[in-house]
Structures are given as structure tokens and as C-alpha cells.
Write an enzyme that holds these catalytic residues in place. Structure first.
Site, PDB file in Angstrom:
ATOM      1  CE  LYS A 287      -1.448  -4.611   3.215  1.00 44.03           C
ATOM      2  NZ  LYS A 287      -1.756  -5.937   2.673  1.00 44.03           N
TER       3      LYS A 287
ATOM      4  CE1 TYR B 153      -3.786  -2.931   5.550  1.00 46.33           C
ATOM      5  CE2 TYR B 153      -3.340  -0.598   5.155  1.00 46.33           C
ATOM      6  CZ  TYR B 153      -3.607  -1.870   4.674  1.00 46.33           C
ATOM      7  OH  TYR B 153      -3.677  -2.078   3.317  1.00 46.33           O
TER       8      TYR B 153
ATOM      9  CB  SER C 166      -0.858  -0.014   1.261  1.00 50.41           C
ATOM     10  OG  SER C 166      -1.435   1.243   1.471  1.00 50.41           O
TER      11      SER C 166
HETATM   12  P1  NAD Z   1     -10.942  -6.900   1.064  1.00 47.77           P
HETATM   13  O1  NAD Z   1     -11.133  -6.878   2.541  1.00 47.77           O
HETATM   14  O2  NAD Z   1     -12.103  -6.633   0.189  1.00 47.77           O
HETATM   15  O3  NAD Z   1     -10.292  -8.295   0.624  1.00 47.77           O
HETATM   16  C1  NAD Z   1      -9.441  -9.016   1.477  1.00 47.77           C
HETATM   17  C2  NAD Z   1      -9.943 -10.465   1.484  1.00 47.77           C
HETATM   18  O4  NAD Z   1      -9.082 -11.236   2.329  1.00 47.77           O
HETATM   19  C3  NAD Z   1     -11.366 -10.594   2.027  1.00 47.77           C
HETATM   20  O5  NAD Z   1     -12.121 -11.377   1.130  1.00 47.77           O
HETATM   21  C4  NAD Z   1     -11.181 -11.317   3.364  1.00 47.77           C
HETATM   22  O6  NAD Z   1     -12.294 -12.135   3.671  1.00 47.77           O
HETATM   23  C5  NAD Z   1      -9.913 -12.101   3.102  1.00 47.77           C
HETATM   24  N1  NAD Z   1      -9.137 -12.454   4.299  1.00 47.77           N
HETATM   25  C6  NAD Z   1      -8.746 -11.655   5.321  1.00 47.77           C
HETATM   26  N2  NAD Z   1      -8.035 -12.359   6.201  1.00 47.77           N
HETATM   27  C7  NAD Z   1      -7.978 -13.643   5.737  1.00 47.77           C
HETATM   28  C8  NAD Z   1      -7.398 -14.835   6.219  1.00 47.77           C
HETATM   29  N3  NAD Z   1      -6.728 -14.897   7.376  1.00 47.77           N
HETATM   30  N4  NAD Z   1      -7.506 -15.962   5.475  1.00 47.77           N
HETATM   31  C9  NAD Z   1      -8.183 -15.945   4.296  1.00 47.77           C
HETATM   32  N5  NAD Z   1      -8.773 -14.833   3.800  1.00 47.77           N
HETATM   33  C10 NAD Z   1      -8.664 -13.707   4.526  1.00 47.77           C
HETATM   34  O7  NAD Z   1      -9.756  -5.886   0.742  1.00 47.77           O
HETATM   35  P2  NAD Z   1      -9.260  -5.315  -0.672  1.00 47.77           P
HETATM   36  O8  NAD Z   1      -9.621  -3.877  -0.723  1.00 47.77           O
HETATM   37  O9  NAD Z   1      -9.646  -6.214  -1.770  1.00 47.77           O
HETATM   38  O10 NAD Z   1      -7.701  -5.379  -0.425  1.00 47.77           O
HETATM   39  C11 NAD Z   1      -6.913  -6.506  -0.827  1.00 47.77           C
HETATM   40  C12 NAD Z   1      -5.489  -6.316  -0.305  1.00 47.77           C
HETATM   41  O11 NAD Z   1      -4.995  -5.075  -0.812  1.00 47.77           O
HETATM   42  C13 NAD Z   1      -5.382  -6.247   1.201  1.00 47.77           C
HETATM   43  O12 NAD Z   1      -4.196  -6.909   1.588  1.00 47.77           O
HETATM   44  C14 NAD Z   1      -5.269  -4.761   1.473  1.00 47.77           C
HETATM   45  O13 NAD Z   1      -4.552  -4.501   2.649  1.00 47.77           O
HETATM   46  C15 NAD Z   1      -4.507  -4.272   0.251  1.00 47.77           C
HETATM   47  N6  NAD Z   1      -4.755  -2.853  -0.063  1.00 47.77           N
HETATM   48  C16 NAD Z   1      -6.028  -2.406  -0.261  1.00 47.77           C
HETATM   49  C17 NAD Z   1      -6.244  -1.062  -0.538  1.00 47.77           C
HETATM   50  C18 NAD Z   1      -7.638  -0.519  -0.734  1.00 47.77           C
HETATM   51  O14 NAD Z   1      -7.801   0.707  -0.693  1.00 47.77           O
HETATM   52  N7  NAD Z   1      -8.657  -1.331  -0.963  1.00 47.77           N
HETATM   53  C19 NAD Z   1      -5.163  -0.179  -0.624  1.00 47.77           C
HETATM   54  C20 NAD Z   1      -3.876  -0.672  -0.429  1.00 47.77           C
HETATM   55  C21 NAD Z   1      -3.677  -2.022  -0.150  1.00 47.77           C
END
Ligand code: NAD
Ligand code: UDP
Length: 360
Positions: free
Chosen positions: A152, A148, A124
Site C-alpha cells: 500500500k 501487505y 489503508s
Molecule cells: P476483497 O478481497 O473482498 O476484494 C478485492 C477483490 O480484488 C476481490 O474480488 C479479488 O478477487 C480481486 N483481486 C485480487 N487480485 C486481483 C487481480 N490480480 N486481478 C483482478 N482482481 C483481483 O477485499 P476488500 O475488503 O473489498 O478490499 C478492497 C481493497 O481495499 C483492497 O485493495 C484492500 O487491500 C483495501 N483495504 C481493505 C480493508 C478492509 O478491511 N477490508 C482495509 C483497508 C484497505
């Protein structure tokens, strides 16, 4: 080629799986649905007409991960699974470290055991902390302000150490800026639980009449109109970046880090205006105090991804607003469809489309 997608039912994961399936990859998902619904995957299957193998389990379950690697021919892993709410991470840091760090260690150890050494990891822009200037390039100093972000940054460092120890690993670390938008079908999109923390889901909930008005956090930043500036990127562009990163891991060993952003910054007020103009709905707002921990301006220098991956974002702000709105308007309650028998070992769903869910 079989790709294991952890967290594949989530917002970015589901959009990435559409592109993977459309490009001919075979997809295996591990998700515990802690922040998502299997309905997203059913719809991905419906959009693409392809099958998805789904394991309803946590990456914290070592035995389960072994079973996944035993049962499938996995060539590479795209690792989205993680908890991602900044405020929550301050309140329950241990759960964040446990889920994100221990979960990733389990995954890496299992990959190592099964000799699968290609990984694309979701990082991120939060790892840049309070950047001294913009645009932000990958070699800027890193710092974090909450648990958080620390998960990362720690994982990025763990991946660096892993490559030093064994340079057969091939790892792409992707630092996302602000993903918004949804698939153009309006069938999949972002479905935050409760009141959204992020700007665009909040705006669409105001537009749909679920929330009264937008609170703009801070009108006194040193920006063009006093409100915070971010680099919003269409989630489908972001998804396509993962395919390019995946190709890179297949062709070249090493640890490579890329910003996935557009390189353009929009203020909160500009986003409100873009949404109003594109969707024809007025968004009432008030300007309040700054939100603690927010940076004034954050946007990417995306040149490295362009040069090394041949990737750049194509979709503009209108398309982002329109697709976010289309998703919200067509799905005012998000996925809110419970597939029955999620605990049963095999779950097939409607018509010709199939997601096979294995509960571990
Ligand atoms: P999201 O919460 O929609 O998707 C994450 C998925 O991981 C969910 O389906 C959740 O059920 C699953 N999950 C969480 N812990 C788990 C575990 N222990 N075992 C199995 N599944 C698990 O989030 P997103 O927005 O799709 O983000 C995806 C990744 O990108 C994350 O790692 C997030 O930190 C990173 N990210 C997101 C953003 C954003 O703005 N959306 C920005 C930067 C980084
Ligand atoms: N923001 C806002 N009101 C909200 C949510 C966000 O004014 O209800 C602002 C926030 O202060 C920031 C921008 O919108 O300037 C993007 O915030 P978001 O939480 O979406 O992304 P992040 O701050 O994590 O980059």
C-alpha cells in the site's frame, strides 16, 4: 460516465458499485475472483436493476487490460483489486508484491496509454504503522510492519511520483479504517474464506453457531478496558466516500489523500457488547495474548475528507452490527453459489438482471 472498478466483486467494491449504479454511472468490472464470487455482482445487478460489464481476468494480464480499455469508454478507475491478508502476506510476500505492485503498474501503464488519468486508490490505515497519538491525520508519519502494508505504501509513493512526472493525473488515495456492515438488503456483504481474521466477521460466525467463541487478542492494552480500539466504519458510508473522491478527481488534478473513518474508537469489548445488544445474541469469549503487530488504538481524524470532499460517515455502531448480522444470518454460507459456465464468453443470469462476463 464509464467507471472501471478493479476488484469490483469484493467486499468494498460490490458496495461501491451499488452506489455508482444508483448515481447513474456505467460500471465495468475487472476481477479474477481470487477472493470473491461473481454471485456478488449478480446480486448488485439485482439490487440496482442495472447491467454490469464484467471481465473475468487478472490485472496482471496486460493484453486483457488493453482489451478492456479498447472495448469501453472509461473515464476513471477505482482500484480495489489486491490481496489483503496481513498474515498471508508475511508467508508469501512475493505473491503480494507481484499481485498488488505489478498489477497496479500494469493498470497505471494501460491508463496512461489510453489517456485515462483519474484514479481512486484503496489504501489503508495500516500505512500509519504504530501511530504516536490519536486521532490520526493524513500528515502523520508513515511506516509499515508487513508486506501487505508495504504494497500500500509503495503504491502511494508510486502515485506521487506519477503525478510529479505528469500533472494531468488526478488521484485520490483513500486510507480506510475498519470497514464492517453490509448493504441493508442483506444481499451483499463480507464473505471471507475460511476462518475470519477480522473481528466482526469472527463475531458473526460465532453468533451463527459456526465458531465456538471469540478469542480476544490482548486484555492488557493501555485502553479503557484493556482491549484494542479501532475506528469501525459502515461499508456503505465507505462506498459513498468513493463517489465523493471520484467527483474530486473529475474536478481537480493532483494527488489527494484522505482518511475514511468515523473519528470514533470502539474497544473489542465494546464491539462485543454493541453486537449483543443490537442482535440479542450472546457472544462467548476468552481473553488471550496480544496478536503480534497489533496497535493498541487506531482511529481517524476525518476532518480533511469532510472539508475537501464534503463526506462524513453517518451510520452508527448499532446499524453496523445489525447489518453485519443480517447479512450473516441470511447467508450463513456467504455467496457459495457457483454460477456455471463462468469460463464462457458471455454469461447472462436470472431474470431481467444481467451481468455480462467476458473471460479473457
Ligand atoms: P476483497 O478481497 O473482498 O476484494 C478485492 C477483490 O480484488 C476481490 O474480488 C479479488 O478477487 C480481486 N483481486 C485480487 N487480485 C486481483 C487481480 N490480480 N486481478 C483482478 N482482481 C483481483 O477485499 P476488500 O475488503 O473489498 O478490499 C478492497 C481493497 O481495499 C483492497 O485493495 C484492500 O487491500 C483495501 N483495504 C481493505 C480493508 C478492509 O478491511 N477490508 C482495509 C483497508 C484497505
Ligand atoms: N481482534 C480480536 N479477535 C479476533 C480478531 C480481532 O480480539 O478474532 C481484535 C484485534 O486485536 C483488534 C480488533 O479486534 O484489536 C480489530 O481487529 P481486525 O483484525 O478486525 O482489524 P485490524 O487489527 O486490522 O485493525
Amino acid at each position: 460516465m464509464g467507471i472501471l472498478v478493479t476488484g469490483g466483486a469484493g467486499y468494498i467494491g460490490s458496495h461501491t458499485i451499488v452506489e455508482l449504479l444508483n448515481s447513474g454511472y456505467e460500471v465495468i468490472v475487472v476481477d479474477n475472483f481470487s477472493n470473491s464470487s461473481p454471485e456478488s455482482l449478480r446480486r448488485v445487478s439485482e439490487i440496482t436493476g442495472q447491467r454490469i460489464m464484467v471481465y473475468n481476468m487478472s490485472i496482471l494480464e496486460r493484453d486483457g487490460l488493453e482489451k478492456v480499455f479498447n472495448e469501453n469508454n472509461i473515464h476513471a478507475v477505482i482500484h480495489f483489486a489486491g490481496l489483503k491478508a496481513v498474515g498471508e502476506s508475511v508467508a508469501i510476500p512475493l505473491q503480494y508484491y507481484q499481485n498488488n505492485i505489478t498489477g497496479t503498474l500494469n493498470l497505471l501503464e494501460t491508463m496512461q496509454k489510453y489517456n485515462v488519468k483519474r484514479l481512486v486508490f484503496s489504501s489503508s490505515a495500516t500505512v500509519y504503522g504504530f501511530p504516536e497519538s490519536v486521532p490520526i491525520s493524513e500528515d502523520f508519519p508513515l511506516s509499515v510492519t508487513n508486506p501487505y502494508g508495504r504494497t500500500k505504501l509503495m503504491i502511494e509513493e508510486i502515485l506521487g511520483d506519477l503525478f510529479i512526472a505528469d500533472n494531468e493525473w488526478s488521484i485520490s488515495i483513500l486510507r480506510y479504517f475498519n470497514p464492517i456492515g453490509a448493504h441493508s438488503s442483506g444481499r451483499i456483504g463480507e464473505d471471507p474464506k475460511g476462518i475470519p481474521n477480522n473481528l466482526v466477521p469472527f463475531i458473526t460466525r460465532v453468533a451463527v453457531g459456526e465458531l465456538k467463541e471469540l478469542t480476544i487478542f490482548g486484555g492488557d492494552y493501555p485502553t479503557k478496558d484493556g482491549t484494542g480500539v479501532r475506528d469501525y466504519i459502515h461499508v456503505v458510508d465507505l462506498a459513498l466516500g468513493h463517489l465523493k473522491a471520484l467527483e474530486k478527481t473529475v474536478s481537480t488534478p493532483g494527488v489527494n489523500t484522505y482518511n475514511l473513518g468515523t473519528g470514533k474508537g470502539y474497544s473489542v469489548l465494546e464491539m462485543v457488547e454493541a453486537f449483543e445488544n443490537t442482535c440479542g445474541i450472546k457472544i462467548p469469549y476468552t481473553i488471550a495474548q496480544r496478536r503480534p503487530g497489533d496497535v493498541a488504538v487506531c482511529y481517524a481524524d476525518p476532518i480533511k475528507a469532510k472539508q475537501e470532499l464534503g463526506w462524513g460517515a453517518d451510520k452508527g455502531i448499532e446499524e453496523m452490527c445489525r447489518d453485519s448480522w443480517e447479512w450473516q444470518a441470511k447467508n450463513p454460507n456467504g455467496y457459495e453459489v457457483n454460477i456455471k459456465n463462468i469460463e464462457s464468453p458471455h454469461l447472462s443470469t436470472s431474470g431481467d438482471f444481467l451481468i455480462k462476463v467476458n473471460s479473457i
